[in-house]
Design a protein around this motif. Structure first.
Motif, PDB file in Angstrom:
ATOM      1  N   PRO A   4       0.820  -1.214   0.000  1.00 33.70           N
ATOM      2  CA  PRO A   4       0.000   0.000   0.000  1.00 33.70           C
ATOM      3  C   PRO A   4       0.856   1.268   0.000  1.00 33.70           C
ATOM      4  O   PRO A   4       1.948   1.287   0.555  1.00 33.70           O
ATOM      5  N   ARG A   5       0.348   2.309  -0.640  1.00 35.88           N
ATOM      6  CA  ARG A   5       1.063   3.590  -0.699  1.00 35.88           C
ATOM      7  C   ARG A   5       1.007   4.277   0.649  1.00 35.88           C
ATOM      8  O   ARG A   5      -0.014   4.275   1.323  1.00 35.88           O
ATOM      9  N   SER A   6       2.108   4.878   1.024  1.00 33.81           N
ATOM     10  CA  SER A   6       2.137   5.677   2.247  1.00 33.81           C
ATOM     11  C   SER A   6       1.526   7.037   1.951  1.00 33.81           C
ATOM     12  O   SER A   6       1.758   7.609   0.891  1.00 33.81           O
ATOM     13  N   PRO A   7       0.758   7.582   2.903  1.00 35.72           N
ATOM     14  CA  PRO A   7       0.234   8.930   2.708  1.00 35.72           C
ATOM     15  C   PRO A   7       1.379   9.933   2.584  1.00 35.72           C
ATOM     16  O   PRO A   7       2.437   9.767   3.195  1.00 35.72           O
ATOM     17  N   LEU A   8       1.176  10.959   1.801  1.00 31.47           N
ATOM     18  CA  LEU A   8       2.201  11.959   1.570  1.00 31.47           C
ATOM     19  C   LEU A   8       2.609  12.658   2.871  1.00 31.47           C
ATOM     20  O   LEU A   8       3.785  12.917   3.101  1.00 31.47           O
ATOM     21  N   LEU A  13       6.848  13.477   7.080  1.00 31.34           N
ATOM     22  CA  LEU A  13       7.325  13.357   8.455  1.00 31.34           C
ATOM     23  C   LEU A  13       8.559  12.471   8.537  1.00 31.34           C
ATOM     24  O   LEU A  13       9.468  12.725   9.319  1.00 31.34           O
ATOM     25  N   GLU A  14       8.564  11.410   7.732  1.00 27.84           N
ATOM     26  CA  GLU A  14       9.676  10.463   7.745  1.00 27.84           C
ATOM     27  C   GLU A  14      10.854  10.934   6.895  1.00 27.84           C
ATOM     28  O   GLU A  14      11.920  10.358   6.959  1.00 27.84           O
ATOM     29  N   GLY A  15      10.645  11.955   6.073  1.00 28.66           N
ATOM     30  CA  GLY A  15      11.700  12.443   5.199  1.00 28.66           C
ATOM     31  C   GLY A  15      11.847  11.646   3.922  1.00 28.66           C
ATOM     32  O   GLY A  15      12.769  11.853   3.136  1.00 28.66           O
ATOM     33  N   VAL A  19      14.205  11.705   0.213  1.00 29.49           N
ATOM     34  CA  VAL A  19      15.064  10.586  -0.177  1.00 29.49           C
ATOM     35  C   VAL A  19      14.621   9.999  -1.514  1.00 29.49           C
ATOM     36  O   VAL A  19      15.441   9.702  -2.376  1.00 29.49           O
ATOM     37  N   ASN A  20      13.316   9.819  -1.668  1.00 25.55           N
ATOM     38  CA  ASN A  20      12.750   9.255  -2.904  1.00 25.55           C
ATOM     39  C   ASN A  20      11.872  10.306  -3.576  1.00 25.55           C
ATOM     40  O   ASN A  20      10.677  10.109  -3.745  1.00 25.55           O
ATOM     41  N   ALA A  21      12.468  11.399  -3.964  1.00 23.07           N
ATOM     42  CA  ALA A  21      11.700  12.525  -4.503  1.00 23.07           C
ATOM     43  C   ALA A  21      10.892  12.134  -5.731  1.00 23.07           C
ATOM     44  O   ALA A  21       9.757  12.579  -5.912  1.00 23.07           O
TER      45      ALA A  21
END
Length: 128
Positions: A4-8, A13-15, A19-21
């Motif tokens: 599942p996709r992480s919310p933006l 918050l996690e940065g 890292v994965n722009a």
């Protein structure tokens, strides 16, 4: 099955948005009009359940929750409130709680990835 996709908001918050722009470039997500807010009137603290306290616990421990998460948090708060009141909950309820927490990004694996700035750092940033 795809991950599942992480919310933006969580990625920020996690940065991970830095890292994965490329993964987050151009992502359009619904904007929440309001924060999670206070517990609804139908959630109460009684001898049988501490659902209102569970809501407040989720609100403080999972800061990226918004008004669009209210139904999911309500379900989780009902189950967590029964646990907090010392009620016996079955395996199905525990499984549902685990699923709700996973959907809210509140599992131990997710929590270990989130880097929230210290209160001192936020104050320093505001002064600059």
């Amino acid at each position: 099955m795809a991950k599942p996709r992480s919310p933006l908001a969580k990625a920020k918050l996690e940065g991970r948005d830095q890292v994965n722009a490329g993964r987050f470039k151009g992502r359009k997500e619904p904007t929440a009009a309001a924060p999670l807010g206070p517990p609804p009137e139908w959630l109460s603290d009684t001898d049988a359940t501490k659902a209102r306290s569970a809501w407040l616990l989720f609100q403080s421990e999972i800061p990226w929750l918004t008004a669009s998460h209210r139904m999911l948090v309500g379900m989780a708060a009902n189950i967590q409130g029964r646990i907090m009141a010392g009620q016996d909950v079955g395996v199905q309820a525990m499984n549902l709680l685990r699923q709700c927490l996973g959907q809210m990004g509140a599992t131990p694996a997710d929590a270990s990835k989130i880097a929230v700035p210290d209160a001192d750092e936020e104050t320093d940033d505001l002064l600059d």
